[in-house]
Write an enzyme that holds these catalytic residues in place. Structure first.
Site, PDB file in Angstrom:
ATOM      1  N   GLY A 173     -59.841 -55.863  83.955  1.00  0.00           N
ATOM      2  CA  GLY A 173     -59.716 -55.653  85.395  1.00  0.00           C
ATOM      3  C   GLY A 173     -60.620 -56.584  86.180  1.00  0.00           C
ATOM      4  O   GLY A 173     -61.231 -57.510  85.635  1.00  0.00           O
ATOM      5  N   ARG A 197     -54.067 -52.794  78.318  1.00  0.00           N
ATOM      6  CA  ARG A 197     -53.150 -53.940  78.269  1.00  0.00           C
ATOM      7  C   ARG A 197     -53.887 -55.157  77.735  1.00  0.00           C
ATOM      8  O   ARG A 197     -55.071 -55.364  78.016  1.00  0.00           O
ATOM      9  CB  ARG A 197     -52.568 -54.227  79.660  1.00  0.00           C
ATOM     10  CG  ARG A 197     -53.641 -54.593  80.671  1.00  0.00           C
ATOM     11  CD  ARG A 197     -53.105 -54.624  82.093  1.00  0.00           C
ATOM     12  NE  ARG A 197     -54.234 -54.736  83.024  1.00  0.00           N
ATOM     13  CZ  ARG A 197     -54.607 -55.858  83.632  1.00  0.00           C
ATOM     14  NH1 ARG A 197     -53.953 -56.976  83.438  1.00  0.00           N
ATOM     15  NH2 ARG A 197     -55.640 -55.881  84.453  1.00  0.00           N
ATOM     16  N   ILE A 246     -58.283 -44.946  77.186  1.00  0.00           N
ATOM     17  CA  ILE A 246     -59.485 -44.118  77.190  1.00  0.00           C
ATOM     18  C   ILE A 246     -59.162 -42.622  77.109  1.00  0.00           C
ATOM     19  O   ILE A 246     -60.015 -41.810  76.746  1.00  0.00           O
ATOM     20  CB  ILE A 246     -60.380 -44.442  78.415  1.00  0.00           C
ATOM     21  CG1 ILE A 246     -61.704 -43.684  78.381  1.00  0.00           C
ATOM     22  CG2 ILE A 246     -59.656 -44.149  79.724  1.00  0.00           C
ATOM     23  CD1 ILE A 246     -62.500 -43.854  77.143  1.00  0.00           C
ATOM     24  N   TYR A 258     -59.831 -40.374  94.945  1.00  0.00           N
ATOM     25  CA  TYR A 258     -60.746 -41.313  94.280  1.00  0.00           C
ATOM     26  C   TYR A 258     -62.202 -40.916  94.552  1.00  0.00           C
ATOM     27  O   TYR A 258     -63.016 -40.810  93.630  1.00  0.00           O
ATOM     28  CB  TYR A 258     -60.450 -42.716  94.821  1.00  0.00           C
ATOM     29  CG  TYR A 258     -61.342 -43.817  94.328  1.00  0.00           C
ATOM     30  CD1 TYR A 258     -61.324 -44.223  92.999  1.00  0.00           C
ATOM     31  CD2 TYR A 258     -62.181 -44.497  95.219  1.00  0.00           C
ATOM     32  CE1 TYR A 258     -62.131 -45.272  92.567  1.00  0.00           C
ATOM     33  CE2 TYR A 258     -62.976 -45.543  94.789  1.00  0.00           C
ATOM     34  CZ  TYR A 258     -62.949 -45.932  93.473  1.00  0.00           C
ATOM     35  OH  TYR A 258     -63.742 -46.968  93.045  1.00  0.00           O
ATOM     36  N   LYS A 280     -65.096 -39.601  92.003  1.00  0.00           N
ATOM     37  CA  LYS A 280     -66.376 -40.306  91.831  1.00  0.00           C
ATOM     38  C   LYS A 280     -67.540 -39.351  92.095  1.00  0.00           C
ATOM     39  O   LYS A 280     -68.557 -39.384  91.393  1.00  0.00           O
ATOM     40  CB  LYS A 280     -66.464 -41.519  92.766  1.00  0.00           C
ATOM     41  CG  LYS A 280     -65.548 -42.679  92.378  1.00  0.00           C
ATOM     42  CD  LYS A 280     -65.937 -43.290  91.035  1.00  0.00           C
ATOM     43  CE  LYS A 280     -65.095 -44.503  90.686  1.00  0.00           C
ATOM     44  NZ  LYS A 280     -65.316 -44.985  89.314  1.00  0.00           N
TER      45      LYS A 280
HETATM   46  P1  NAD Z   1     -59.335 -52.658  87.995  1.00  0.00           P
HETATM   47  O1  NAD Z   1     -58.226 -51.771  88.412  1.00  0.00           O
HETATM   48  O2  NAD Z   1     -59.307 -54.080  88.409  1.00  0.00           O
HETATM   49  O3  NAD Z   1     -59.519 -52.616  86.407  1.00  0.00           O
HETATM   50  C1  NAD Z   1     -59.399 -51.442  85.663  1.00  0.00           C
HETATM   51  C2  NAD Z   1     -58.989 -51.808  84.252  1.00  0.00           C
HETATM   52  O4  NAD Z   1     -58.853 -50.605  83.512  1.00  0.00           O
HETATM   53  C3  NAD Z   1     -57.639 -52.535  84.180  1.00  0.00           C
HETATM   54  O5  NAD Z   1     -57.738 -53.707  83.401  1.00  0.00           O
HETATM   55  C4  NAD Z   1     -56.714 -51.519  83.529  1.00  0.00           C
HETATM   56  O6  NAD Z   1     -55.721 -52.116  82.705  1.00  0.00           O
HETATM   57  C5  NAD Z   1     -57.694 -50.697  82.718  1.00  0.00           C
HETATM   58  N1  NAD Z   1     -57.195 -49.360  82.437  1.00  0.00           N
HETATM   59  C6  NAD Z   1     -56.418 -48.571  83.199  1.00  0.00           C
HETATM   60  N2  NAD Z   1     -56.152 -47.417  82.587  1.00  0.00           N
HETATM   61  C7  NAD Z   1     -56.778 -47.463  81.403  1.00  0.00           C
HETATM   62  C8  NAD Z   1     -56.875 -46.557  80.314  1.00  0.00           C
HETATM   63  N3  NAD Z   1     -56.230 -45.398  80.312  1.00  0.00           N
HETATM   64  N4  NAD Z   1     -57.613 -46.929  79.245  1.00  0.00           N
HETATM   65  C9  NAD Z   1     -58.242 -48.124  79.210  1.00  0.00           C
HETATM   66  N5  NAD Z   1     -58.161 -49.033  80.199  1.00  0.00           N
HETATM   67  C10 NAD Z   1     -57.445 -48.694  81.290  1.00  0.00           C
HETATM   68  O7  NAD Z   1     -60.685 -51.958  88.505  1.00  0.00           O
HETATM   69  P2  NAD Z   1     -62.091 -52.659  88.806  1.00  0.00           P
HETATM   70  O8  NAD Z   1     -62.089 -53.109  90.206  1.00  0.00           O
HETATM   71  O9  NAD Z   1     -62.445 -53.589  87.728  1.00  0.00           O
HETATM   72  O10 NAD Z   1     -63.027 -51.361  88.771  1.00  0.00           O
HETATM   73  C11 NAD Z   1     -63.696 -50.934  87.611  1.00  0.00           C
HETATM   74  C12 NAD Z   1     -64.532 -49.720  87.951  1.00  0.00           C
HETATM   75  O11 NAD Z   1     -65.424 -50.029  89.038  1.00  0.00           O
HETATM   76  C13 NAD Z   1     -63.728 -48.503  88.417  1.00  0.00           C
HETATM   77  O12 NAD Z   1     -64.368 -47.329  87.965  1.00  0.00           O
HETATM   78  C14 NAD Z   1     -63.832 -48.556  89.920  1.00  0.00           C
HETATM   79  O13 NAD Z   1     -63.699 -47.296  90.495  1.00  0.00           O
HETATM   80  C15 NAD Z   1     -65.245 -49.093  90.085  1.00  0.00           C
HETATM   81  N6  NAD Z   1     -65.427 -49.721  91.396  1.00  0.00           N
HETATM   82  C16 NAD Z   1     -64.795 -50.886  91.707  1.00  0.00           C
HETATM   83  C17 NAD Z   1     -64.991 -51.453  92.968  1.00  0.00           C
HETATM   84  C18 NAD Z   1     -64.323 -52.740  93.361  1.00  0.00           C
HETATM   85  O14 NAD Z   1     -64.424 -53.161  94.525  1.00  0.00           O
HETATM   86  N7  NAD Z   1     -63.640 -53.431  92.432  1.00  0.00           N
HETATM   87  C19 NAD Z   1     -65.825 -50.828  93.904  1.00  0.00           C
HETATM   88  C20 NAD Z   1     -66.403 -49.609  93.557  1.00  0.00           C
HETATM   89  C21 NAD Z   1     -66.230 -49.082  92.293  1.00  0.00           C
HETATM   90  N1  SER Z   2     -63.308 -51.269  96.244  1.00  0.00           N
HETATM   91  C1  SER Z   2     -63.049 -49.900  95.952  1.00  0.00           C
HETATM   92  C2  SER Z   2     -61.802 -49.426  96.608  1.00  0.00           C
HETATM   93  O1  SER Z   2     -61.484 -49.942  97.653  1.00  0.00           O
HETATM   94  C3  SER Z   2     -64.214 -49.052  96.411  1.00  0.00           C
HETATM   95  O2  SER Z   2     -64.564 -48.209  95.396  1.00  0.00           O
HETATM   96  O3  SER Z   2     -61.182 -48.540  96.087  1.00  0.00           O
END
Ligand code: NAD
Ligand code: SER
Length: 310
Positions: free
Chosen positions: A13, A38, A52, A141, A145
């Protein structure tokens, strides 16, 4: 030589791709095992397919590689979760339980699990939101969290689990695509500015949100994970401020490089989500406890984003 063996769950991701790169530099490529539901075309090894929600498969991989630390990134983000609330709850909570239980049973030593600014809600003070304040999230969401944070702290206090967490702001990087969040516009805008010199934003002009350039977020994550345990005083999740701006301000920053760039506004369902979140964050606990310091401001981030995407 590193004695740590790291498993990243959700490694393909937006965060995982960049985090894996930095962890490999820190711990050696052979000690960082990526996993996701994936597989990518040019998948970096070692890699394992893992859902997971499949606890047995998780245990099999942890045993196979003698994993000591898990970074759990698999989750549904804010906008996607609103479209499928039941599944979002199942994935975001049960994924966390599976990893917390491995640590409770002494099978792994340390966990990183990200929280979000989404733990706050419409009744939270929106400017310089403190670490400890009213928290009534109204998105599925945010609710997942907040519940996750409570469980992390509970597992730490009750079972001594070494779990660490940051409430990330919206993350912005050029190496990977965002995965369905409300802050995604701040990545799309750079791509569209370069490609079409115009962008239609799904949030209104004055919607300020806390954001952060990805390398700062990755550095914060690894610094927190490498801090001595006694310095990590908060076991729910740390506030991290980042850079606060609204769509008009990021557009103005882009115009310094692409003067012809224009932005239009067509708010959709994500506007209500953004309106329930803080505009800026107070992160004094992270600075005090483990020495956190931000590097990139808005213009510095715009410069590197445009340079690299171009
Ligand atoms: P993303 O959606 O880009 O990546 C998530 C990854 O998890 C994907 O590659 C997906 O294929 C994989 N996935 C989905 N279901 C799955 C499963 N059942 N088993 C294993 N893998 C699985 O998300 P991200 O932006 O990389 O975020 C990662 C974490 O960080 C999340 O917990 C998100 O809530 C947190 N977060 C992200 C942001 C942001 O701005 N990106 C901000 C706050 C918190
Ligand atoms: N970037 C994330 C969202 O917009 C914040 O956790 O969902």
């Amino acid at each position: 030589m590193s004695t740590e063996r790291i498993l990243i769950i959700g490694s393909n991701g937006q965060i995982g791709l960049e985090l894996a790169e930095s962890l490999r530099v820190n711990y050696g490529s052979e000690n960082v095992i990526c996993s996701d539901v994936r597989k990518m075309d040019h998948q970096i090894e070692p890699f394992e397919i893992l859902d997971i929600l499949d606890k047995n498969r998780l245990l099999e991989i942890v045993n196979k590689y003698k994993i000591t630390q898990v970074y759990l990134l698999a989750a549904l983000l804010s906008a996607t979760a609103e479209k499928n609330p039941k599944f979002a709850w199942d994935l975001n909570m049960n994924g966390l339980f599976h990893v917390l239980d491995l640590a409770k049973e002494g099978i792994i030593k340390k966990i990183y699990w990200p929280s979000s600014i989404a733990v706050f809600g419409p009744t939270t003070p929106r400017l310089l939101t403190p670490q400890y304040t009213v928290m009534e999230p109204n998105t599925i969401y945010g609710i997942s969290k907040q519940a996750g944070e409570r469980y992390c702290e509970y597992y730490h206090q009750k079972y001594g689990v070494d779990v660490r967490s940051i409430r990330y702001p919206g993350l912005i990087g050029w190496k990977s695509a965002p995965g369905g969040g409300t802050t995604d516009y701040a990545v799309h805008i750079y791509h569209e500015a370069l490609k079409n010199k115009t962008y239609e934003c799904f949030l209104s002009a004055e919607t300020a949100l806390p954001m952060m350039y990805m390398p700062d977020a990755i550095r914060a994550t690894i610094e927190l994970m490498q801090s001595p345990a006694e310095k990590v005083k908060i076991r729910s999740s740390y506030n991290l401020a980042g850079i606060s701006f609204n769509p008009e301000q990021i557009a103005a920053s882009i115009r310094k490089h692409i003067p012809a760039f224009t932005i239009t506004y067509k708010p959709d369902f994500r506007q209500a989500i953004a309106d329930s979140w803080p505009q800026s964050i107070n992160d004094e606990h992270a600075s005090k406890d483990w020495g956190w310091k931000l590097e990139y401001d808005l213009d510095a981030m715009t410069q590197v984003m445009l340079d690299n995407l171009a």
